[in-house]
Write an enzyme that holds these catalytic residues in place. Structure first.
Site, PDB file in Angstrom:
ATOM      1  N   GLY A 132       0.812  -1.223   0.000  1.00 21.49           N
ATOM      2  CA  GLY A 132       0.000   0.000   0.000  1.00 21.49           C
ATOM      3  C   GLY A 132       0.839   1.263   0.000  1.00 21.49           C
ATOM      4  N   SER A 196      10.959   2.618   0.947  1.00 16.73           N
ATOM      5  CA  SER A 196       9.734   1.960   1.423  1.00 16.73           C
ATOM      6  C   SER A 196       9.994   0.551   1.948  1.00 16.73           C
ATOM      7  CB  SER A 196       8.736   1.866   0.262  1.00 16.73           C
ATOM      8  OG  SER A 196       9.313   1.107  -0.801  1.00 16.73           O
ATOM      9  N   ARG A 209       8.331  -1.486 -10.821  1.00 17.31           N
ATOM     10  CA  ARG A 209       9.741  -1.263 -11.204  1.00 17.31           C
ATOM     11  C   ARG A 209      10.490  -0.467 -10.151  1.00 17.31           C
ATOM     12  NH1 ARG A 209      11.467  -2.559 -16.284  1.00 17.31           N
ATOM     13  NH2 ARG A 209       9.826  -3.093 -17.736  1.00 17.31           N
ATOM     14  N   GLU A 259       1.923  -2.364 -13.213  1.00 18.56           N
ATOM     15  CA  GLU A 259       1.168  -1.750 -12.105  1.00 18.56           C
ATOM     16  C   GLU A 259      -0.212  -2.364 -11.893  1.00 18.56           C
ATOM     17  OE1 GLU A 259       1.370   2.537 -12.236  1.00 18.56           O
ATOM     18  OE2 GLU A 259       3.527   2.549 -12.558  1.00 18.56           O
ATOM     19  N   TYR A 450      16.167  12.976  -7.599  1.00 17.59           N
ATOM     20  CA  TYR A 450      15.086  12.812  -6.624  1.00 17.59           C
ATOM     21  C   TYR A 450      14.909  14.147  -5.890  1.00 17.59           C
ATOM     22  CZ  TYR A 450      12.454  10.452  -2.865  1.00 17.59           C
ATOM     23  OH  TYR A 450      11.490  10.037  -1.983  1.00 17.59           O
TER      24      TYR A 450
END
Lengths: 535, 535
Positions: A132, A196, A209, A259, A450
């Protein structure tokens, strides 16, 4: 344990912002503490599940009983959207418009196939749900029908380990630390450590990915995948009989990044490597982002590559976000120029040799060795940034990240264009931001950028952010970057992705989607727009 | 210069078999010299081009004039089929049933688009033609309509070179040596040296997922490709804005290996590397194939990897095919056990260090260092084997190759299964073969096996070989291998490829094909069976 419903991770790990940071927010960005009490989970009003008895029954039959079909408010709220800042802001505001009708928990590939059949029969959309942790709207499908979250947490086995070939077959619902623990019993590691890491799952890494912080040494997740099993409404797809093949297009690379729109990934065969004996992280300082980027490029092109390699720009270095564990405690003298972190993992001998040769290159490119301190602080805080975001939101600030990649010659222009887009849009809107950036992943031919944006929240913070995000997306495409290097497309990048892939590229993917998912029940509106009749 | 119409390469380089080999063929394999005179090109009767004036005119308009539309017998014969042994045997027998109606030579992407439009309008199939070196029937499409060979030789430019990103954009008709020469002017190399190097083209490498002899150091061709431009009947597809991306499935990997069935590749952006300063090739001997394979696996998994790494089995070592340049001159004492060749390319310092560390691993695994001799002989003869095949066919022998790949734990079983299939089938047919094999490419998780078969020719050599090839294909699939590691699918592997990809994998590819080539004019019957109405 479930993740915090309106924020990141384990509530016990939440930490308040250091006073220094709170002060900085007020003085520098004009952030005003929020006056309203935060909503509790119990405060959220969710309408009863719209699932009728026939549909509930079909789903229960698919997964071996009603115990694995959850329609309670708590479960449904916890499967509403992902973890982008707009997602969190909506949840914090009590907006659960995207709540699924039910959460269904299959335990096997065959049960996933059965769930998809039940969804097709009852006109339900199916959203594969791993950790999630999507930050691109990948869990907020189009709502032309009711949606079922297909939570894969019960599929958490190590199905096969081949120590000779160094491959492992993992179920999709394994969180990364669970997968690492299973592999460690055999002396192996996957080496995939995205931010994550603590919450995201194997299936999600493949579907989106993912790219981890050790990608210079271990590769991206799509480099690691050797085989995939996919459940689709039209049956099973099994791909990958050899590391590499000339037998046609690489179907693995058609599923990676899909996805959940083409099918539910139910098994992933990955390459594994021996758990490293030696680990050494260190810091380097460069006078400028450009100088540091040139040093990173030299390592990426001529070697040797560290296992971890990243470079913060001047702003990120100054603020200390390059070492989240040190925020609020840093001596200011350390935070000038640009901080690079280089990490080395492997055998003692190989690591020492690689580190020595890399150090020669970094020095020759103008780098100053800062010792292990900044490297260790970075490693200690490597999963902390999402917690920091929660604290910023609590303090009334807005904080979000976005990322892209391009060939090396385009990286400087891309850096400038995205910074200017974000700064310009938010300044014009009355909330001048801090924009920080780091090079997070390097390749022979290019690198990723980033960005982290922090500003005061607007009156309606979701609507306030939208033009800045749009401007950043436009800047990425105009400067020759890809719309996402490792976050994915979801719904937030979909329109720009369509331009990047081009009309014929989108048409080809749509043709695949239609063949594997003719009724369009899989993650509708994620990756590709919902298929119209003329398509 | 054009390639020999009924054999390989430059006729001036043809060399007769050494007497020792001719003797061996007679004694060991019962090869009987052919009694018939070889056909000359002028002996071949080709019917006049079936192209009508309207079609010829449309093609001429597409490519800037009738000078670039060739319908003479010589041109058409030289574009008939590829270079598999059955292809050569058919040509040698005067069988030109697969002759194209015309050869058309576009000079640009837009001209390719125009050719495809003209083909669609006039009901012609289009076969992209680069070096014409397919060995899997990739140039012999289904003949439900007339066929035009789209020869890309006029598209031979270096379109762009980015020395910072180390990327180059090449046109598809460049032969590999031409591409290397253009890159060398800038100090760069592609590093792609397959056995077909002297004749094959950039577009063909991409379309067929070629892998070169230096793949351990430079990667496969599909590793090198960063961007592709493709002309399809439905328009242009442009893919690749960054080295790697999380923006959806990797469309590059959908085009790579599509063998002209989805479109004509009109530009390829590749990564390039500095021309190496140091080159060192050397030989190693292992007691057995198993022992040598374990050594190669250790290098592939724990490093360091040489730039070239290959290992011949006992038979290939004994016959001397591991060093084609030395055939007929070898001292027998050298040819025991299994010969490995390790090559190192790079800077002096890096190469020396890598070689030293690899030598320690190879020695620890039981290898005996043989010095530079066998390595240099291999390097000298690395493109010679196809000429050797011509000489074998001239001498009345049959010679063919096939290849596969699998995960390491399956390699021994795959080796045995394919050998037994070939030996069993051909022995039963009265022509017991010599079957030789080498590991040609290594990966962390597996390796490729490359087989060479030599036997007496049967009465009808093409028909005689067919059951052995079928048995080998069956053995590959049953033993868990991929039907091709670097030769491709073409028509020869198509039915087995369909089993490897599975019905849903084929259906997905067919959906893409239909969307990009709705009239099925591109290489019909290559890669995928010709689409029926129900598909």
């Amino acid at each position: 344990m479930d993740m915090l419903w309106n924020g990141w991770g384990d509530p016990a790990k939440a930490a308040p912002l250091p006073d220094a940071v709170t002060g900085l927010l007020g003085q520098l960005l004009g952030v005003v503490p929020r006056g309203t009490r935060a909503l509790a989970l119990d405060d959220i009003r969710v309408p009863g599940s719209p699932l009728d008895a026939a549909a509930s029954g079909a789903l229960a039959d698919a997964v071996g009983g009603a115990a694995h079909v959850r329609t309670d408010a708590d479960s449904r709220i916890r499967h509403t959207r992902g973890k982008s800042t707009p997602d969190l802001l909506r949840m914090r505001a009590g907006d659960v418009a995207d709540v699924p009708a039910a959460v269904v928990l299959p335990a096997s590939h065959d049960e996933v196939l059965a769930v998809l059949r039940a969804c097709a029969r009852h006109g339900l959309a199916a959203v594969p749900f791993g950790g999630g942790t999507s930050v691109v709207g990948g869990l907020a499908p189009a709502r032309h029908c009711e949606v079922v979250a297909v939570d894969l947490r019960r599929m958490k086995g190590l199905l096969d380990l081949d120590p000779v070939s160094r491959t492992a077959t993992l179920q999709p619902g394994l969180r990364a630390p669970q997968a690492e623990a299973l592999l460690a019993e055999h002396g192996f590691t996957l080496g995939h450590f995205p931010q994550s890491y603590e919450w995201a799952t194997i299936g999600g890494f493949a579907a989106a990915r993912s790219s981890g912080q050790s990608s210079a040494g271990y590769g991206r997740f799509d480099d690691m995948v050797l085989g995939l099993t996919v459940a689709t409404p039209e049956g099973t797809l099994d791909v990958g009989r050899a590391p590499r093949s000339a037998a046609g297009p690489d179907l693995r690379q058609l599923i990676l990044g899909s996805e959940g729109a083409f099918g539910v990934i139910t098994a992933v065969t990955v390459r594994v490597r021996p758990v490293p004996v030696a680990r050494h992280y260190e810091g380097w300082r460069f006078a400028s982002f450009e100088e540091g980027a040139t040093a990173l490029r030299r390592l990426a092109q001529d070697g040797p590559l560290p296992t971890v390699l990243r470079l913060s720009d001047e702003t990120e270095t100054l603020i200390g976000l390059a070492e989240p564990a040190a925020i609020g405690s840093a001596g200011a003298e350390r935070n000038t120029g640009c901080l690079a972190v280089a990490g080395y993992e492997g055998t003692e001998e190989e690591t020492a040799h690689r580190r020595e040769r890399a150090a020669a290159v970094l020095s020759a490119c103008g780098g100053t060795h800062l010792g292990a301190g900044p490297g260790e602080r970075w490693a200690h805080g490597r999963y902390a940034a999402p917690y920091l975001r929660d604290a910023l939101l609590d303090a009334g600030a807005f904080a979000e990240t976005l990322e892209t990649a391009a060939f090396w010659s385009r990286v400087p222009g891309l850096y400038t264009a995205v910074r200017e887009a974000l700064t310009g849009t938010l300044t014009e809107a009355g909330t001048p931001p801090l924009v920080m950036c780091h090079i997070s992943h390097v390749y022979e031919n290019g690198a990723s950028l980033y960005f982290t944006v922090v500003s005061a929240q607007g009156e309606d913070p979701v609507a306030h952010w939208a033009p800045a995000k749009r401007a950043a997306n436009e800047a990425v495409l105009a400067a020759g970057g890809t719309i996402s290097h490792h976050h994915g497309v979801g719904t937030d990048h979909r329109d720009w992705y369509a331009r990047e892939a081009g009309p014929l590229g989108v048409a080809a993917l749509r043709a695949v989607k239609r063949r594997l998912d003719p009724e369009g029940l899989l993650n509708p509106g994620i990756l590709l727009p919902v298929d119209g009749p003329a398509g």
